[in-house]
Motif scaffolding. Structure first.
Motif, PDB file in Angstrom:
ATOM      1  N   GLU A  38       0.674  -1.460   0.078  1.00 52.54           N
ATOM      2  CA  GLU A  38       0.102   0.135   0.073  1.00 52.54           C
ATOM      3  C   GLU A  38       0.819   0.860  -0.230  1.00 52.54           C
ATOM      4  OE1 GLU A  38      -3.308   2.005   2.887  1.00 52.54           O
ATOM      5  OE2 GLU A  38      -2.246  -0.009   3.637  1.00 52.54           O
ATOM      6  N   GLN A  39       1.831   1.106   0.573  1.00 48.57           N
ATOM      7  CA  GLN A  39       3.173   2.777   0.392  1.00 48.57           C
ATOM      8  C   GLN A  39       3.662   2.683  -0.316  1.00 48.57           C
ATOM      9  OE1 GLN A  39       6.119   2.410   3.584  1.00 48.57           O
ATOM     10  NE2 GLN A  39       5.755   4.280   4.007  1.00 48.57           N
ATOM     11  N   ASN A  40       4.370   0.925  -1.114  1.00 46.86           N
ATOM     12  CA  ASN A  40       4.713   1.692  -2.435  1.00 46.86           C
ATOM     13  C   ASN A  40       4.003   1.998  -3.257  1.00 46.86           C
ATOM     14  OD1 ASN A  40       7.063   0.593  -1.187  1.00 46.86           O
ATOM     15  ND2 ASN A  40       7.032  -1.680  -1.386  1.00 46.86           N
ATOM     16  N   SER A  41       2.474   2.043  -2.804  1.00 46.33           N
ATOM     17  CA  SER A  41       1.764   2.173  -4.880  1.00 46.33           C
ATOM     18  C   SER A  41       1.506   3.823  -4.212  1.00 46.33           C
ATOM     19  CB  SER A  41       0.431   1.529  -4.318  1.00 46.33           C
ATOM     20  OG  SER A  41      -0.228   2.036  -3.153  1.00 46.33           O
ATOM     21  N   VAL A  42       1.460   4.531  -2.799  1.00 45.51           N
ATOM     22  CA  VAL A  42       1.734   6.373  -2.644  1.00 45.51           C
ATOM     23  C   VAL A  42       2.953   6.990  -3.419  1.00 45.51           C
ATOM     24  CG1 VAL A  42       1.563   7.258  -0.955  1.00 45.51           C
ATOM     25  CG2 VAL A  42      -0.650   5.590  -0.319  1.00 45.51           C
ATOM     26  N   GLU A  78      16.455  10.341  -5.236  1.00 47.10           N
ATOM     27  CA  GLU A  78      16.208  11.265  -4.009  1.00 47.10           C
ATOM     28  C   GLU A  78      15.319  11.411  -3.775  1.00 47.10           C
ATOM     29  OE1 GLU A  78      20.028  12.692  -2.486  1.00 47.10           O
ATOM     30  OE2 GLU A  78      21.353  11.644  -3.477  1.00 47.10           O
ATOM     31  N   ALA A  79      15.126  12.414  -5.072  1.00 49.60           N
ATOM     32  CA  ALA A  79      13.397  12.703  -4.640  1.00 49.60           C
ATOM     33  C   ALA A  79      12.853  11.891  -4.310  1.00 49.60           C
ATOM     34  CB  ALA A  79      12.854  13.023  -5.953  1.00 49.60           C
ATOM     35  N   THR A  80      12.532  10.441  -4.343  1.00 48.85           N
ATOM     36  CA  THR A  80      12.231   9.242  -4.613  1.00 48.85           C
ATOM     37  C   THR A  80      11.707   8.796  -2.919  1.00 48.85           C
ATOM     38  OG1 THR A  80      11.399   8.837  -6.789  1.00 48.85           O
ATOM     39  CG2 THR A  80      10.692   7.099  -5.125  1.00 48.85           C
ATOM     40  N   ALA A  81      13.159   9.132  -2.593  1.00 46.65           N
ATOM     41  CA  ALA A  81      13.431   9.083  -0.716  1.00 46.65           C
ATOM     42  C   ALA A  81      12.456   9.914   0.081  1.00 46.65           C
ATOM     43  CB  ALA A  81      14.916   8.404  -0.750  1.00 46.65           C
ATOM     44  N   LEU A  82      12.790  11.160  -0.620  1.00 45.44           N
ATOM     45  CA  LEU A  82      12.344  12.457   0.285  1.00 45.44           C
ATOM     46  C   LEU A  82      10.331  11.903   0.442  1.00 45.44           C
ATOM     47  CD1 LEU A  82      14.273  15.419  -0.573  1.00 45.44           C
ATOM     48  CD2 LEU A  82      14.433  13.857   1.208  1.00 45.44           C
ATOM     49  N   ARG A  83      10.325  12.005  -1.053  1.00 42.90           N
ATOM     50  CA  ARG A  83       8.552  12.163  -0.808  1.00 42.90           C
ATOM     51  C   ARG A  83       8.449  10.473  -0.406  1.00 42.90           C
ATOM     52  NH1 ARG A  83       6.587  14.738  -5.925  1.00 42.90           N
ATOM     53  NH2 ARG A  83       7.787  15.549  -7.230  1.00 42.90           N
ATOM     54  N   SER A  84       9.474   9.891  -0.659  1.00 43.81           N
ATOM     55  CA  SER A  84       8.952   8.299   0.702  1.00 43.81           C
ATOM     56  C   SER A  84       8.439   8.902   2.212  1.00 43.81           C
ATOM     57  CB  SER A  84       9.372   6.708   0.560  1.00 43.81           C
ATOM     58  OG  SER A  84       9.749   6.421   0.777  1.00 43.81           O
ATOM     59  N   LEU A  85       9.580   9.732   2.658  1.00 48.01           N
ATOM     60  CA  LEU A  85      10.118  10.171   4.167  1.00 48.01           C
ATOM     61  C   LEU A  85       8.254  11.307   4.528  1.00 48.01           C
ATOM     62  CD1 LEU A  85      12.090  10.497   6.112  1.00 48.01           C
ATOM     63  CD2 LEU A  85      12.279  12.441   5.395  1.00 48.01           C
ATOM     64  N   THR A  86       8.343  11.983   2.959  1.00 49.64           N
ATOM     65  CA  THR A  86       7.076  12.493   3.232  1.00 49.64           C
ATOM     66  C   THR A  86       5.558  11.804   3.499  1.00 49.64           C
ATOM     67  OG1 THR A  86       7.999  14.531   2.332  1.00 49.64           O
ATOM     68  CG2 THR A  86       5.448  14.784   2.581  1.00 49.64           C
ATOM     69  N   CYS A  87       5.328  10.519   2.622  1.00 46.71           N
ATOM     70  CA  CYS A  87       4.143   9.923   3.124  1.00 46.71           C
ATOM     71  C   CYS A  87       4.674   9.507   4.587  1.00 46.71           C
ATOM     72  CB  CYS A  87       4.953   8.792   2.035  1.00 46.71           C
ATOM     73  SG  CYS A  87       2.928   7.667   2.060  1.00 46.71           S
ATOM     74  N   TYR A  89       5.670  10.190   7.071  1.00 45.80           N
ATOM     75  CA  TYR A  89       5.469  11.721   8.319  1.00 45.80           C
ATOM     76  C   TYR A  89       3.860  11.846   7.684  1.00 45.80           C
ATOM     77  CZ  TYR A  89       9.704  11.338  10.766  1.00 45.80           C
ATOM     78  OH  TYR A  89      11.130  10.701  11.488  1.00 45.80           O
ATOM     79  N   LYS A  90       3.078  12.025   7.097  1.00 47.15           N
ATOM     80  CA  LYS A  90       1.697  11.746   6.369  1.00 47.15           C
ATOM     81  C   LYS A  90       0.506  10.874   7.045  1.00 47.15           C
ATOM     82  CE  LYS A  90       2.049  15.088   3.072  1.00 47.15           C
ATOM     83  NZ  LYS A  90       1.491  15.077   1.567  1.00 47.15           N
ATOM     84  N   THR A  91       0.980   9.381   7.294  1.00 49.44           N
ATOM     85  CA  THR A  91       1.029   8.388   7.720  1.00 49.44           C
ATOM     86  C   THR A  91       1.201   7.487   8.852  1.00 49.44           C
ATOM     87  OG1 THR A  91       1.936   7.017   6.312  1.00 49.44           O
ATOM     88  CG2 THR A  91      -0.002   8.164   5.391  1.00 49.44           C
ATOM     89  N   ASP A  92       2.485   7.185   9.029  1.00 52.23           N
ATOM     90  CA  ASP A  92       2.521   7.209  10.891  1.00 52.23           C
ATOM     91  C   ASP A  92       2.595   7.456  11.973  1.00 52.23           C
ATOM     92  OD1 ASP A  92       4.655   4.246  10.216  1.00 52.23           O
ATOM     93  OD2 ASP A  92       5.504   5.430  11.978  1.00 52.23           O
TER      94      ASP A  92
END
Length: 412
Positions: A38-42, A78-87, A89-92
């Motif tokens: 689910e997280q990877n799809s986001v 690296e942009a994807t890593a930051l977007r993943s980190l943002t996700c 902190y929004k969901t966890d």
């Protein structure tokens, strides 16, 4: 005596992922949990535009094209890593609670009692040194401590009101684990690490109560680039450290802009602050204006003079009334012993303050204030002069004050 007219309703508003270079075949992947799917799809929805639709720059040879393709891959990863980190902190909840606890701990001493001690080794240490500079420039006292040097005498840098921030991707850096038992048990410890759960981090296991601030990456650096050199891991650590610095500074200071300008007078950044651009940049934060204690009885002229003199801003408050530096300077010595009720031109009641939005451009506010008459309500007008008090408003609250004389004499 300057007559000051009540003012009403006088607020002013100014209103592409590229094909990856070949890398050694990765190890067999671990089973993927439904939560990870689910997280990877986001994350995929947040990623940069698909490279299939991208066009190669015209007029470059194959070697140059290969270089650009490699650069785009690094930047996209690296942009994807930051977007993943943002996700995250929004969901966890664990990540959000950890960040909140970290800010609460860093800002728990509102005065100058404590500081942030940042500790790391290698690339994490370099990230730590950069974050120290950022925290300090934003008015949050911080210093860097190398763990080995700490064991050889520099532990004395840590005070009883300080907070320790470990930066370690693995969560088990040997030098940090060696230092850990020598830190006072009452000392708050924050760990910025790749782990998203305390039980997975060795530092957290050895030090119960450690505040976990997760900074994971969406895939290993070997999988991304074929080498484990710190790249995406240091990017997310730096970004999350910047978030801690900015949020902590905003909580500690009413106007971060003025704090940063004061701490960064040099270079191009310093030059950009030479001319304040918004009213908030000129204002004295209201929280920094000292208040006459009601327990001391009714104040007299000498009390306000002393209060303003001892204040760095030169301002003084008595209840909902305020005395500006200009009014205090002009206080006649014959009135020093008089009570405030007998010195009508010394303090200005809140209802007489001229409200002006914090984001108003200084040049526009100056032009507006120079108008001889300002229309207030139908059939009513008020004149402003250099003794008028400007109340700087933000979200409906008074966040700062300013003497009208500063604007009336303003020149670009």
């Amino acid at each position: 005596m300057v007559e000051h007219h009540p003012v009403h309703n006088s607020e002013v508003y100014l209103l592409g992922l590229a094909p990856r270079p070949s890398v050694p075949p990765p190890s067999p992947p671990s089973p993927v949990t439904p939560r990870e799917v689910e997280q990877n799809s986001v994350i995929e929805e947040l990623c940069l535009d698909d490279a299939d639709g991208a066009e190669d720059p015209a007029g470059i040879d194959s070697l140059a094209q290969q270089r650009i393709s490699g650069a785009i891959h690094v930047l996209s990863t690296e942009a994807t890593a930051l977007r993943s980190l943002t996700c995250l902190y929004k969901t966890d909840a664990t990540a959000a609670q950890g960040f909140n606890a970290a800010v609460e701990t860093i800002t728990r001493h509102k005065g100058d009692k404590g500081k942030l001690i940042i500790i790391g080794v290698g690339k994490s240490g370099l990230i730590g040194r950069k974050l120290v500079a950022t925290f300090n420039s934003l008015g949050v006292q911080a210093t860097f401590l190398h763990p080995t040097e700490a064991l050889h005498g520099d532990l004395g840098k840590i005070g009883k009101h300080d907070v320790v921030l470990f930066i370690t991707f693995s969560g088990k850096t040997r030098e940090l684990l060696t230092l850990l038992p020598h830190l006072d048990e009452t000392l708050p410890v924050i760990v910025l690490t790749s782990h998203t759960r305390p039980e997975a981090c060795e530092i957290s296991r050895q030090r119960p109560g450690t505040i976990l601030v997760p900074a994971p990456i969406h895939e290993s650096e070997i999988a991304s680039f074929g080498v484990s050199a710190p790249t995406t891991s240091t990017t997310v650590a730096l970004a999350l450290g910047d978030a801690l610095a900015v949020v902590s500074s905003q909580e500690l200071h009413a106007t971060v802009t003025s704090v940063f300008a004061k701490n960064h007078p040099g270079g191009a950044i310093g030059e950009s602050f030479d001319k304040p651009r918004q009213i908030r940049d000129l204002a004295v934060p209201l929280v920094e204006v000292p208040i006459w204690p009601e327990s001391s009885g009714e104040a007299c002229g000498a009390d306000i003079l002393k209060l303003g003199y001892e204040s760095q801003s030169g301002w003084a408050r008595v209840g909902d009334a305020i005395a500006s530096p200009g009014r205090i300077r002009r206080l006649d010595t014959g009135r020093l012993t008089l009570k405030l009720r007998d010195i009508p031109d010394l303090v200005v009641e809140r209802v007489e303050w001229i409200r002006i939005h914090a984001d108003t451009r200084v040049s526009q506010a100056a032009q507006w204030l120079r108008e001889p008459l300002i229309s207030l309500e139908p059939g009513e007008a008020g004149a402003y002069d250099e003794d008028s008090i400007l109340a700087v408003m933000d979200n409906g609250e008074v966040v700062g004050v300013l003497e009208a004389s500063q604007l009336l004499s303003w020149q670009e």
